[in-house]
Scaffold this motif. Structure first.
Motif, PDB file in Angstrom:
ATOM      1  N   ALA A 429      46.033 -54.281  35.681  1.00 50.85           N
ATOM      2  CA  ALA A 429      46.718 -53.461  36.679  1.00 50.85           C
ATOM      3  C   ALA A 429      46.457 -53.936  38.108  1.00 50.85           C
ATOM      4  CB  ALA A 429      46.308 -51.997  36.515  1.00 50.85           C
ATOM      5  N   TYR A 430      45.176 -54.060  38.471  1.00 48.92           N
ATOM      6  CA  TYR A 430      44.871 -54.476  39.843  1.00 48.92           C
ATOM      7  C   TYR A 430      45.368 -55.896  40.117  1.00 48.92           C
ATOM      8  CZ  TYR A 430      42.157 -50.268  40.672  1.00 48.92           C
ATOM      9  OH  TYR A 430      41.788 -48.957  40.850  1.00 48.92           O
ATOM     10  N   ALA A 431      45.339 -56.735  39.099  1.00 46.34           N
ATOM     11  CA  ALA A 431      45.868 -58.091  39.257  1.00 46.34           C
ATOM     12  C   ALA A 431      47.365 -58.055  39.537  1.00 46.34           C
ATOM     13  CB  ALA A 431      45.576 -58.914  38.008  1.00 46.34           C
ATOM     14  N   GLU A 432      48.091 -57.132  38.877  1.00 41.73           N
ATOM     15  CA  GLU A 432      49.534 -57.031  39.116  1.00 41.73           C
ATOM     16  C   GLU A 432      49.821 -56.492  40.513  1.00 41.73           C
ATOM     17  OE1 GLU A 432      53.571 -55.097  37.101  1.00 41.73           O
ATOM     18  OE2 GLU A 432      51.647 -54.945  36.057  1.00 41.73           O
ATOM     19  N   ILE A 433      49.010 -55.537  40.970  1.00 39.09           N
ATOM     20  CA  ILE A 433      49.175 -55.014  42.331  1.00 39.09           C
ATOM     21  C   ILE A 433      49.008 -56.147  43.353  1.00 39.09           C
ATOM     22  CG2 ILE A 433      48.076 -53.574  44.088  1.00 39.09           C
ATOM     23  CD1 ILE A 433      47.533 -51.510  41.897  1.00 39.09           C
ATOM     24  N   ALA A 464      40.260 -52.354  43.803  1.00 45.39           N
ATOM     25  CA  ALA A 464      41.482 -52.649  44.545  1.00 45.39           C
ATOM     26  C   ALA A 464      41.197 -53.631  45.676  1.00 45.39           C
ATOM     27  CB  ALA A 464      42.086 -51.355  45.100  1.00 45.39           C
ATOM     28  N   VAL A 465      40.121 -53.387  46.420  1.00 48.27           N
ATOM     29  CA  VAL A 465      39.758 -54.275  47.532  1.00 48.27           C
ATOM     30  C   VAL A 465      39.434 -55.672  47.012  1.00 48.27           C
ATOM     31  CG1 VAL A 465      38.098 -54.683  49.377  1.00 48.27           C
ATOM     32  CG2 VAL A 465      38.974 -52.367  48.977  1.00 48.27           C
ATOM     33  N   ASP A 466      38.675 -55.748  45.935  1.00 49.54           N
ATOM     34  CA  ASP A 466      38.306 -57.053  45.370  1.00 49.54           C
ATOM     35  C   ASP A 466      39.551 -57.841  44.958  1.00 49.54           C
ATOM     36  OD1 ASP A 466      35.645 -56.477  45.737  1.00 49.54           O
ATOM     37  OD2 ASP A 466      35.282 -55.920  43.643  1.00 49.54           O
ATOM     38  N   ALA A 467      40.491 -57.158  44.290  1.00 50.45           N
ATOM     39  CA  ALA A 467      41.698 -57.844  43.824  1.00 50.45           C
ATOM     40  C   ALA A 467      42.525 -58.351  44.993  1.00 50.45           C
ATOM     41  CB  ALA A 467      42.525 -56.895  42.949  1.00 50.45           C
ATOM     42  N   LEU A 468      42.637 -57.557  46.045  1.00 50.73           N
ATOM     43  CA  LEU A 468      43.433 -57.962  47.197  1.00 50.73           C
ATOM     44  C   LEU A 468      42.744 -59.050  48.009  1.00 50.73           C
ATOM     45  CD1 LEU A 468      44.687 -54.405  48.152  1.00 50.73           C
ATOM     46  CD2 LEU A 468      46.112 -56.292  47.334  1.00 50.73           C
ATOM     47  N   GLU A 469      41.428 -58.957  48.153  1.00 45.50           N
ATOM     48  CA  GLU A 469      40.704 -60.030  48.836  1.00 45.50           C
ATOM     49  C   GLU A 469      40.820 -61.334  48.059  1.00 45.50           C
ATOM     50  OE1 GLU A 469      37.216 -58.235  51.619  1.00 45.50           O
ATOM     51  OE2 GLU A 469      36.716 -58.468  49.490  1.00 45.50           O
ATOM     52  N   GLY A 470      40.861 -61.246  46.739  1.00 44.42           N
ATOM     53  CA  GLY A 470      41.034 -62.436  45.914  1.00 44.42           C
ATOM     54  C   GLY A 470      42.400 -63.068  46.099  1.00 44.42           C
ATOM     55  N   ASP A 472      43.712 -63.274  49.099  1.00 47.72           N
ATOM     56  CA  ASP A 472      43.675 -63.668  50.517  1.00 47.72           C
ATOM     57  C   ASP A 472      44.162 -62.586  51.476  1.00 47.72           C
ATOM     58  OD1 ASP A 472      42.613 -66.206  49.940  1.00 47.72           O
ATOM     59  OD2 ASP A 472      44.615 -67.014  49.550  1.00 47.72           O
ATOM     60  N   PHE A 473      44.024 -61.322  51.082  1.00 50.41           N
ATOM     61  CA  PHE A 473      44.236 -60.233  52.033  1.00 50.41           C
ATOM     62  C   PHE A 473      42.893 -59.938  52.706  1.00 50.41           C
ATOM     63  CE2 PHE A 473      47.889 -59.678  49.312  1.00 50.41           C
ATOM     64  CZ  PHE A 473      48.880 -59.260  50.194  1.00 50.41           C
ATOM     65  N   ASP A 474      42.947 -59.663  53.997  1.00 43.30           N
ATOM     66  CA  ASP A 474      41.734 -59.385  54.748  1.00 43.30           C
ATOM     67  C   ASP A 474      41.461 -57.886  54.734  1.00 43.30           C
ATOM     68  OD1 ASP A 474      40.379 -58.623  57.540  1.00 43.30           O
ATOM     69  OD2 ASP A 474      39.782 -60.670  56.992  1.00 43.30           O
ATOM     70  N   ALA A 475      40.288 -57.509  54.235  1.00 44.80           N
ATOM     71  CA  ALA A 475      39.971 -56.088  54.101  1.00 44.80           C
ATOM     72  C   ALA A 475      39.958 -55.381  55.455  1.00 44.80           C
ATOM     73  CB  ALA A 475      38.623 -55.915  53.404  1.00 44.80           C
ATOM     74  N   GLY A 476      39.583 -56.094  56.503  1.00 46.34           N
ATOM     75  CA  GLY A 476      39.517 -55.469  57.819  1.00 46.34           C
ATOM     76  C   GLY A 476      40.860 -55.328  58.488  1.00 46.34           C
TER      77      GLY A 476
END
Length: 575
Positions: A429-433, A464-470, A472-476
């Protein structure tokens, strides 16, 4: 009404069902019957006596006329040309305390008496041991009250069995489970409290076995008699109720086999709390009034038990007035719920949003292993202030074990394609997001910052944060924690206003309508906001992720654009 007067309508259609109820008539289509068979069935049925009422009155006096119409329709329908049975199935929806279990037992005995097939099987099924035991107790007691019937039937108490001596055909009272059918096709099956079967995961499989009799030469009839569910209709109950309503309304094809008899208010009146709270309207859906129930006792029960809380009232009216949960809403609902359905735009897809929107924001309501994970997009249509909304929800399969009260509902959503069940939320799921968000970013449709709103306090937020950072989304810069609680007041109100004005349109997904139906609000001063705590066991995750995305869209963002677009739009770079 003569048959030729209804030839233009599909079989069993009853478009004037509400007018009939208002006239005090059963909401049942006019059908041709075999008069001789009807008279025989009624003569036997009427002689049976109530075993648990003082004086043991016969059903000729103690039964409501509405049920005699069911007896005739079910046991004596006949095509005047082919002489074949018309009613193979009948679904009766009637409020609690209408003597439906007792009357069903009497109908079962009557059917056994009328049946001439030798050595056949009939079933009277209750959803629980207590209900099935009561059905048998009523049936055997009716027979034992009439000495003449001892020559006709043989009762075996320990097997909960009643056999007609002449034919050897047997009526057995059983509790519903996957073992009730052992290969033999029942000539007749009566199922009490069908709505309870909506909570059983394998109910559909058992019903397919029972219905196998409908295609044999002897055939097999099925009678469902039930109150409305005390939860949102689900599973087999949702399917059978929807089918019965379509048949009643003439929208289910020309030759259905199920006859609907539904004592309920029209949907628009179920939504009108002032109407169904008016006790003068209650008798309309109480066909057994003055037989097994009095209005005074019902009012007293409502005032002492049903009106004690909103949750208690919701359950009470579902049982005593057949108000469907999810239709008859309450004053603590989110104001946007009144306008949600009208704002539906079937055919709205992710692909369409990517084409029509100038900017898109995302929202996530993280879910753990016993919860739902919801992901929503809100897009602003190019050159307008109109918003589009598309959502997707996932659940770990373990939720079916941990949330058994809604397991059947979730399985229905999975079948409809509105919910994806996974074995690993992180890997699937998080990978698809992350994949969807990457696609939106690559198209330049996300804002430059604050692209994705997340309930940071929700279980699974770190995943969710881990998947998005993976990806290349910046958490900040790219992710934004959305404050929950009373701070949702403004955006919840904004979305409600836009829904009413149809400047917020959504994809019309059933699971999202369910989330909206479940949503209850909490009042804090002048603030009124959706609350998971107030909503109890009802899942509202899809709405919360939508509000998270809407909060970011309310900040009037502009799309970052692709690298080429940025270059061409910058006059300095173009020199």
């Amino acid at each position: 009404m003569p048959l030729d007067a209804t030839e233009s309508l599909p079989l069993f259609a009853c478009p004037d069902w509400w007018e009939r109820i208002q006239r005090g008539e059963p909401p049942i289509a006019d059908i041709p019957i075999n008069e001789e068979r009807a008279a025989k069935a009624l003569a036997f049925f009427n002689r049976l006596r109530l075993p648990d009422v003082e004086g043991n009155p016969p059903l000729s006096e103690a039964c409501g006329e509405w049920f005699r119409d069911i007896v005739v329709a079910f046991l004596a329908s006949e095509d005047p040309e082919t002489r074949e049975r018309l009613v193979w199935e009948l679904l009766c929806l009637v409020p609690k305390k209408s003597s439906k279990s007792t009357y069903s037992a009497a109908l079962g005995i009557t059917a056994l008496y009328m049946e001439e097939t030798p050595n056949g099987q009939m079933l009277l099924i209750g959803p629980s041991q207590n209900i099935s035991a009561r059905c048998f107790d009523q049936a055997q007691a009716m027979i034992r009250l009439d000495p003449d019937l001892d020559d006709i039937f043989h009762i075996t108490d320990n097997l909960k069995s009643i056999k007609r001596r002449k034919t050897g055909t047997e009526l057995q009272v059983k509790t519903f489970d996957t073992g009730i059918i052992t290969g033999e096709i029942p000539l007749l099956t009566i199922i009490d409290e069908l709505h309870e079967l909506g909570k059983k995961p394998k109910a559909q499989k058992v019903m397919q076995q029972i219905r196998g009799g409908g295609i044999t030469m002897n055939g097999g009839q099925v009678l469902f008699i039930t109150t409305q569910s005390d939860e949102r209709p689900a599973g087999i109950w949702r399917a059978e109720l929807d089918k019965a309503r379509k048949i009643r309304d003439g929208k289910a094809g020309p030759r259905p086999i199920m006859l609907p008899v539904l004592y309920e208010f029209p949907v628009e009146l179920q939504k009108n709390e002032d109407y169904w709270r008016d006790q003068r309207n209650w008798p309309l859906v109480l066909p057994n009034l003055h037989k097994s129930i009095s209005l005074a006792r019902l009012v007293a029960d409502y005032e002492n038990n049903g009106a004690t809380s909103k949750e208690a009232e919701q359950i009470w009216v579902s049982q005593h007035l057949n108000i469907e949960i999810g239709v008859g809403l309450h004053n603590d609902r989110w104001t946007g719920a009144d306008f949600w359905q009208a704002a539906s735009e079937p055919g709205l897809t992710l692909e369409r949003m990517l084409t029509e929107c100038e900017v898109i924001t995302a929202g996530i309501d993280p879910g753990g292993q016993d919860d739902l994970l919801a992901f929503s997009l809100v897009g602003r249509i190019t050159g307008t202030d109109r918003w589009l909304n598309w959502s997707k929800l996932w659940a770990d399969r373990i939720v079916l074990e941990r949330r058994k009260s809604i397991a059947s509902i979730l399985e229905d959503f999975e079948k409809a394609g509105d919910l994806t069940m996974v074995h690993d939320l992180e890997a699937e799921a998080y990978a698809e997001i992350a994949e969807i968000c990457t696609r939106i970013r690559d198209l330049g449709l996300f804002p430059k910052t604050k692209k994705i709103g997340i309930d940071a306090a929700g279980g699974g937020a770190n995943l969710a944060v881990d998947a998005l950072e993976g990806a290349d989304f910046d958490a900040g810069d790219d992710l934004q924690a959305i404050s929950q609680g009373y701070k949702l007041n403004n955006i919840a109100g904004t979305v409600a206003v836009k829904l009413k004005g149809l400047s917020f349109r959504h994809a019309g997904q059933d699971i999202m309508a369910w989330c909206v139906e479940n949503t209850r609000v909490y009042q804090r001063g002048n603030a009124q906001y959706p609350s998971k705590e107030e909503s109890g066991a009802g899942k509202i995750d899809g709405l919360m992720s939508t509000l998270n995305a809407s909060e970011l869209m309310s900040w009037h963002p502009k799309a970052a654009g692709s690298g080429l677009d940025d270059f061409l739009s910058n006059p300095v770079l173009c020199v």
